[in-house]
Design a protein around this motif. Structure first.
Motif, short mmCIF file in Angstrom:
data_model
loop_
_atom_site.label_atom_id
_atom_site.label_comp_id
_atom_site.label_asym_id
_atom_site.label_seq_id
_atom_site.Cartn_x
_atom_site.Cartn_y
_atom_site.Cartn_z
N SER A 218 1.22 -0.89 0.46
CA SER A 218 0.03 0.19 0.10
C SER A 218 0.29 1.16 0.24
N ARG A 219 0.39 2.26 -0.72
CA ARG A 219 1.42 3.30 -0.84
C ARG A 219 1.42 3.78 0.20
N ARG A 220 0.07 3.74 1.32
CA ARG A 220 -0.23 4.55 2.80
C ARG A 220 0.25 4.61 3.31
N THR A 221 0.80 2.95 3.72
CA THR A 221 1.84 2.61 3.85
C THR A 221 3.41 2.16 3.77
N ILE A 222 3.96 2.83 2.26
CA ILE A 222 5.02 2.99 1.93
C ILE A 222 5.40 4.36 2.61
N GLU A 223 4.30 5.18 2.88
CA GLU A 223 4.50 6.74 2.57
C GLU A 223 4.92 6.90 4.70
N ARG A 224 4.39 5.94 5.04
CA ARG A 224 4.90 5.76 6.75
C ARG A 224 5.97 4.55 7.48
N ARG A 225 6.79 3.72 6.14
CA ARG A 225 7.95 3.57 6.63
C ARG A 225 8.51 3.19 5.24
N PRO A 226 8.99 4.27 4.70
CA PRO A 226 10.17 4.58 4.06
C PRO A 226 10.43 3.43 3.20
N ASP A 227 11.18 2.99 4.61
CA ASP A 227 12.11 1.26 4.24
C ASP A 227 11.57 0.63 4.01
N LEU A 228 10.48 0.06 3.91
CA LEU A 228 9.75 -0.64 4.29
C LEU A 228 9.99 -1.60 2.61
N MET A 229 10.02 -0.96 1.44
CA MET A 229 10.07 -1.64 -0.23
C MET A 229 11.37 -2.49 -0.15
N GLN A 230 12.21 -1.15 0.27
CA GLN A 230 13.76 -2.03 0.43
C GLN A 230 14.03 -3.00 0.95
#
Length: 255
Positions: A218-230
């Motif tokens: 989720s884009r909202r989750t990425i905004e909350r946790r910017p390091d998550l995708m990596q």
């Protein structure tokens, strides 16, 4: 990959993790639906399936926890968009979905095929052969197919034949109940159901594509946790190097 459900093994949702989690790190919510052999739960049993096992290995490898939340496939995309789900498994990459989230590296491949009851007359050699016929083709609502398949289905001569099915477990009953003549789906799940539920046999009529699937974040989750995708991609890379990753794939492989 042709999968056999009988190779499935039980997997507890809470698995041992190498390394401690921070107390302030909440589990990542991830959707699941009744989609064996990838995601399913038998009566009174734990959640299991290839996706469950592989993504738990990914989570362990990057120090995350997953909280599996059951909901229909068609509901998962809106829930990702609203941030009610953090993750979605078995997701096909499409440009439209990038508005609401992002995709990890692919973690497995998925087949797409046209399926029907054994012995149906005049099996098509390609999807375009269905144009002009008095047939109905079921597809699970909310599913996105690989681009080559989508392009064929956008033909007005085929669009009018499509019948949305609201849940994964309706494909078999729709076929056997003659509500549709064919279904477009990953054949592993439909053939698995057909082999275990009394009734007419089902077969692959036409192979359409093999495509990679990803974890959709989720884009909202990425905004909350910017390091998550990596973190998730690094976890996938580490998990793929573990012997257990290959054992999971082998358990679900064809004989």
């Amino acid at each position: 990959m042709l999968l056999r459900r009988r190779h499935a093994c039980l997997l507890p949702l809470a698995l041992p993790v190498a390394g401690a989690w921070g107390d302030d790190k909440a589990p990542l919510s991830i959707g699941w639906s009744d989609y064996p052999p990838f995601q399913f739960r038998n009566a009174a049993g734990p959640l299991q399936g290839m996706d469950v096992e592989l993504l738990e290995l990914m989570a362990q490898a990057c120090g995350e926890r997953l909280r599996w939340s059951r909901r229909p496939w068609a509901r998962q995309i809106p829930d990702i968009a609203q941030g009610e789900l953090d993750l979605m498994s078995s997701a096909t990459h499409t440009p439209e979905r990038l508005a609401f989230g992002d995709f990890t590296q692919a973690y497995r491949n998925e087949r797409v095929a046209l399926l029907g009851l054994v012995g149906a007359a005049q099996p098509p050699r390609r999807l375009a052969d269905l144009k002009g016929r008095a047939v109905k083709v079921g597809m699970i609502r909310g599913v996105s197919f690989p681009q080559a398949v989508r392009r064929e289905l956008d033909d007005p001569g085929l669009t009018g034949l499509l019948v949305p099915l609201h849940a994964n477990d309706l494909t078999l009953s729709a076929l056997r109940g003659r509500r549709v003549d064919y279904v477009i789906d990953d054949p592993a799940t439909l053939l698995y159901r057909a082999a275990r539920e009394p009734g007419e046999a089902v077969e692959v009529v036409l192979e359409l594509a093999v495509s990679p699937v990803h974890v959709y974040v989720s884009r909202r989750t990425i905004e909350r946790r910017p390091d998550l995708m990596q973190r998730l991609n690094a976890g996938l890379q580490r998990a793929r190097q573990q012997p257990e990753w290959h054992r999971v794939l082998a358990r679900y492989a064809a004989d």
